[in-house]
Structure formats: structure tokens, C-alpha cells
Design a protein around this motif. Structure first.
Motif, short mmCIF file in Angstrom:
data_model
loop_
_atom_site.label_atom_id
_atom_site.label_comp_id
_atom_site.label_asym_id
_atom_site.label_seq_id
_atom_site.Cartn_x
_atom_site.Cartn_y
_atom_site.Cartn_z
N UNK A 94 42.80 52.80 34.87
CA UNK A 94 42.56 53.02 36.30
C UNK A 94 42.28 51.69 36.99
N UNK A 95 41.46 50.84 36.34
CA UNK A 95 41.14 49.53 36.92
C UNK A 95 42.39 48.66 37.02
N UNK A 96 43.21 48.65 35.97
CA UNK A 96 44.43 47.84 35.99
C UNK A 96 45.34 48.26 37.15
N UNK A 97 45.51 49.57 37.31
CA UNK A 97 46.38 50.07 38.38
C UNK A 97 45.81 49.69 39.75
N UNK A 98 44.49 49.80 39.87
CA UNK A 98 43.84 49.44 41.15
C UNK A 98 44.02 47.96 41.44
N UNK A 99 43.87 47.12 40.44
CA UNK A 99 44.01 45.67 40.63
C UNK A 99 45.44 45.30 41.03
N UNK A 100 46.42 45.93 40.39
CA UNK A 100 47.82 45.60 40.68
C UNK A 100 48.24 46.12 42.06
N UNK A 105 49.25 44.80 47.90
CA UNK A 105 48.84 44.97 49.30
C UNK A 105 48.34 43.67 49.90
N UNK A 106 47.57 42.92 49.11
CA UNK A 106 46.96 41.68 49.61
C UNK A 106 48.01 40.61 49.89
N UNK A 118 50.73 30.17 43.69
CA UNK A 118 49.90 29.79 44.84
C UNK A 118 49.52 31.00 45.68
N UNK A 119 50.42 32.01 45.75
CA UNK A 119 50.14 33.21 46.53
C UNK A 119 49.01 34.03 45.88
N UNK A 120 49.12 34.21 44.57
CA UNK A 120 48.10 34.98 43.85
C UNK A 120 46.77 34.24 43.84
N UNK A 121 46.84 32.92 43.70
CA UNK A 121 45.62 32.12 43.68
C UNK A 121 44.88 32.22 45.02
N UNK A 124 43.09 35.65 45.20
CA UNK A 124 41.86 35.69 44.41
C UNK A 124 40.77 34.86 45.06
N UNK A 125 41.14 33.75 45.68
CA UNK A 125 40.16 32.93 46.37
C UNK A 125 39.56 33.70 47.55
N UNK A 126 40.40 34.42 48.29
CA UNK A 126 39.90 35.24 49.40
C UNK A 126 38.98 36.34 48.90
N UNK A 127 39.33 36.92 47.77
CA UNK A 127 38.50 37.96 47.15
C UNK A 127 37.14 37.38 46.76
#
Length: 349
Positions: A94-100, A105-106, A118-121, A124-127
Motif C-alpha cells: 500500500x505504501x509503495x503504491x501511494x509513493x508511486x 502527481x507531483x 533532477x525532476x524526482x530530486x 523529494x526536496x519539496x516534500x
């Protein structure tokens, strides 16, 4: 065999029929009504097949191209199904699906190629800027890296840059540091729990070091009273561990296998009745998992070797036991110094 062009019913765009590098018959639309142009396309397809057959062109690139056209959401669904087929813990899936779903969305990513480093980084920085702890951010990072590794191993991408996502140092910003209960606090807690039929729950947590999920899943088949052993299956480390039962647990009544779990709210009330503060003056938390820290600290005070304590605590590395589950105080060091023999002895002078 040579590639050829033809029309269905004599109308529409020309179709190219050819054999791929594996000898399988293929058909592809030329998307043109001009025969001469269609024949040039057929010749190019034939030349491309020859290059692949001779190994000049890596045929895997075709697979990468096809997989790259699929929606990212489809790859995520297939990855989650893969996790289920492996028998991973349901809550972890459930956590994996929520993270992906969150990263799609992000970032607005709709294809695998959109998950650039760079997009994913940045996501995560915004998070992290929302006040999330390093451990929470690193958990999402691990989900993304696991997904990327699976995509590479299943031939969906040649490589995935997400594997280079930097990890945040957790030791510099631990948000939830548990503390061990003092002997007096533990005595009061067990007295409160005994009045309410929950003594076995807390005693098993502190003398066997079980986590809440392990207490909840504990069955009689895991308890060998004759041998004095407890088997923990499907724990945090996804392995089977066998630990000795403390003599006091062997003397406990049958309520130590728990058909009903003690909720966190009930645990809070029990701690409050026992006079145990949720947070001490150092900001350390007292909760059910803190009973594992209590066990680790009591093992250290009893002079148990770290390697033995590690096995009882079921840690992969004894340094984890020492770093996070052993919290000695000045009173412990003072007591140790008092037990230390002097250097001069009685013959001095």
C-alpha cells in the motif's frame, strides 16, 4: 524473404509485409498512399532487420522504445502486481503504491522517460521542505529506486537515473527518539496492565523485544513452552528468528498470545495511569516500541555481550543495537566505576 507492399481492398495507405530478425511475419502501415514512398519504407525496414540479425543494432532498443510508449501508470500497476506475487507485506505494498502515485502527481510524469533524476530530486526536496523527517523522505526514495531497478531488470529501460538519488543522513535529524523505561516506570506499567488484563502484552514486548505487529500476529504455534523458545515469523527483516523466552514469560498465564491487540490509544492511557510521560525533558518518546529500547538497555546493564544482545533484539548488525536501543545514563557509568577494582590494593603504603 523480401519485403513487399500491398493495399487492402485496393484502397487506403500501403501496408508493408516483412519478416523480422526472428523470422516472424510482420505487417506495418506505411501511412502513405504513394506506392514509391511505401517501397522505400519497406526497403528501410528490410535493412533495419538485417542490421539487427547481424547484431549491428541492439534489438533491445526496440523493446525500450515500446515500453517507453506505455503510460507510466501501467508500469506502476504491473510493479505493484509483481510485489503482491512476491508475497510482500500488504501494508508495505500500500505504501509503495501511494509513493508511486504521489511522484506521478507531483511531477506530472506520464512516461518512464519523464522520471528524470533532477525532476524526482526536486519533488523529494519539496516534500522535505514540508517538514517531513529524513527517514520519511528516504522511505519514498527507496520505493522509487526499487521501482526503477525492477523496470531495468524487466527490460523496460536500459538504465534508470533514479538509482543515483542521494540519501539524506538520518542520524542528524532523528524526529522520534525512543527512551527506555526506568525499572520503576516498568513496574508501575505492569501493575496498571495487570488490573486490565494486559500485563502479558507489555511483558512480552519488554522481555522478548517484540514489535506491535509481531505481538498482533503471535500464535501458539510460535511458542515452544517445553524448549522455552519463541519463533518470530514474517517480522520486520522478513526472516524467521528464534529467541529464548525469559523465565518470567514462561510463568505467565495464557493471555500472552493475544487475540485482541492493544490499541495505541489504550497504550497511551495505560502509560498515563502509570505516570509515564509521553516525552521526557530531552524530547525522547516513551511508547510501545520504547519497550524494545528498554530491553536493549537492560541487556547492557546486565553485562550481556553486544553480539548476544544483537541476536536477542534480532538486528542484522550489533551496531544498530548499540546505537538505537542501548541508552545508558550517568548512573550506569557511576555504578560501573564503583565496581572497578582500585589500582593500589590493600598492600599500599
Amino acid at each position: 524473404p523480401m519485403a513487399s507492399v500491398f493495399r487492402r481492398n485496393g484502397t487506403g495507405p500501403w501496408l508493408v509485409e516483412y519478416f523480422d530478425q526472428h523470422g516472424r511475419r510482420r505487417q506495418k502501415s506505411s501511412r502513405t498512399t504513394d506506392k514509391r514512398t511505401a517501397e522505400r519504407i519497406a526497403q528501410k525496414l528490410e535493412a533495419d532487420v538485417a542490421l539487427r540479425r547481424e547484431g549491428v543494432v541492439d534489438a533491445r532498443q526496440d523493446r525500450f522504445t515500446e515500453e517507453g510508449k506505455k503510460p507510466l501508470a501501467q508500469h506502476v500497476r504491473e510493479y505493484i502486481q509483481h510485489c503482491r506475487s512476491r508475497g510482500l507485506a500488504p501494508m508495505g505494498i500500500v505504501d509503495k503504491e501511494r509513493h508511486l502515485n504521489w511522484i506521478m502527481e507531483e511531477t506530472g510524469a506520464s512516461r518512464l522517460a519523464d522520471l528524470r533524476l533532477e525532476v524526482v530530486e526536486r519533488a523529494l526536496a519539496s516534500f522535505r521542505e514540508l517538514g517531513r523527517s529524513p527517514r520519511t523522505v528516504n522511505t519514498r526514495r527507496e520505493t522509487l529506486r526499487a521501482f526503477g531497478n525492477w523496470c531495468r531488470k524487466t527490460g523496460r529501460v536500459e538504465n534508470h537515473p533514479i538509482e543515483f538519488l542521494p540519501k539524506i543522513a538520518e542520524s542528524r535529524d532523528r524526529r522520534r527518539i525512543r527512551r527506555p523505561l526506568t525499572d520503576q516506570e516498568l513496574e508501575r506499567l505492569l501493575a496498571v496492565a495487570a488490573e486490565r488484563g494486559r500485563r502479558g502484552w507489555y511483558l512480552t514486548a519488554v522481555l522478548a523485544g517484540l514489535r506491535r505487529s509481531e505481538l498482533t500476529k503471535l500464535t501458539w504455534s510460535s511458542v515452544d513452552l517445553e524448549a522455552g523458545l519463541l519463533t518470530i515469523r514474517d517480522g520486520k527483516a522478513k526472516r524467521e528468528d528464534v529467541v529464548p523466552l525469559h523465565p518470567e514469560l514462561l510463568a505467565e498465564p495464557t493471555d500472552r498470545v493475544f487475540p485482541t491487540a492493544v490499541t495505541n490509544l489504550t497504550r497511551q492511557h495505560d502509560f498515563e495511569r502509570a505516570g509515564i510521560a509521553d516525552v521526557d525533558d530531552q524530547g525522547r518518546v516513551a511508547d510501545l516500541h520504547g519497550l524494545r529500547a528498554t530491553l536493549g538497555t537492560r541487556l547492557a546493564r546486565a553485562g550481556i555481550a553486544p553480539q548476544i544482545a544483537q541476536r536477542i533484539m534480532r538486528h542484522a548488525d550489533y551496531r544498530t543495537t548499540l546505537k538505537h536501543y542501548t541508552m545508558l545514563s550517568h548512573a550506569d557509568t557511576t555504578a560501573a566505576m564503583q565496581r572497578l577494582p582500585g589500582g593500589l590494593g590493600d598492600s599500599a603504603g
